[in-house]
Scaffold this motif. Structure first.
Motif: not given
Length: 270
Positions: A255, A258, A261-262
């Motif tokens: 997570i 993620l 990256i976001t």
């Protein structure tokens, strides 16, 4: 008129030949000396070990017990308010507790932890022999039970049924109630695996021959030794602790990646 070089006398050696011969001689002499010294040292160590083993008797074990164990377990093994009776525990229980450093115990706690061993192998054998001589109990098994040549698949099945609920299916250990725990078996010796099954230390139940036959115990030991000698084929095992460590890994790194990256995509779009 050109000078004609003098022909080299037959049999004349290069000036470096003497140095080379001296170096080779030194190397050979040093190698022979080192080998002889190692052999003598090994022989001396074996002799001293054998002598030490032959001089330790049951009486020596009694003296060690009185000096290190009697305060808690009583002079006659009858036990005290600080330690249980050792009558009937046998030499196998003594070997397990002392060879793993659990005993002598430094302080009262929910469970005796493993720590550096205080005694030599010969002293442990003498202690165990003394306890066995006062009140016999479980003793050492036949060497075949500890050879690791049993049925690994059957042993793994028996381990999952009887042991994995505390020690984890991979033998990595696990937490119990009231500050107690089942230790990891990744470095436990075959003899101490057998001793634990037969004597039931700490919270472990006793597995007599009605519960697990000697052949069953051999298979379980073989399965655990196989785990010790073979790495996980699936890659990094995260300690073999199951969904807790695996879930934590995914939560932090999966997570986390993620989210990173976001944030990066958002920053680029702005």
């Amino acid at each position: 008129m050109a000078r004609t070089p003098k022909p080299r006398k037959a049999g004349r050696r290069s000036p470096l030949a003497a140095a080379a011969l001296i170096g080779i001689g030194l190397l050979l002499t040093g190698g022979i000396y080192a080998g002889a010294s190692a052999a003598v040292a090994a022989t001396t160590d074996q002799t001293s070990t054998s002598t030490k083993a032959s001089t330790l008797t049951v009486d020596d074990g009694k003296k060690l017990f009185q000096a290190n164990c009697a305060t808690c377990h009583g002079l006659d093994l009858q036990g005290t308010a600080n330690g249980p009776s050792l009558l009937g525990v046998g030499e196998l229980a003594v070997h397990f507790q002392v060879s793993t450093g659990r005993m002598p115990m430094q302080a009262n706690s929910p469970q005796a932890p493993q720590k550096p061993v205080q005694f030599t192998d010969d002293e442990i054998a003498a202690l165990a022999a003394y306890v066995q001589s006062v009140s016999p109990g479980p003793t050492y098994p036949e060497s075949q039970i500890l050879d690791g040549q049993g049925d690994v698949a059957h042993g793994a099945e028996l381990f999952r049924i009887n042991c994995a609920m505390c020690h984890n299916v991979a033998g990595a250990g696990g937490a119990l109630t009231e500050g107690k725990y089942a230790p990891s078996l990744h470095s436990t010796t075959a003899l101490n695996m057998y001793a634990a099954m037969v004597t039931g230390p700490q919270n472990m139940p006793v597995f007599n021959n009605m519960n697990l036959s000697p052949e069953d115990k051999r298979d379980i030991i073989s399965a655990l030794l196989y785990l010790q000698q073979n790495d996980s084929p699936g890659g990094y095992d995260l300690g073999g602790l199951g969904p807790v460590s695996e879930g934590l890994f995914i939560w932090i790194f999966g997570i986390g990646a993620l989210i990173a990256i976001t944030v990066w995509i958002t920053a680029k779009s702005n």
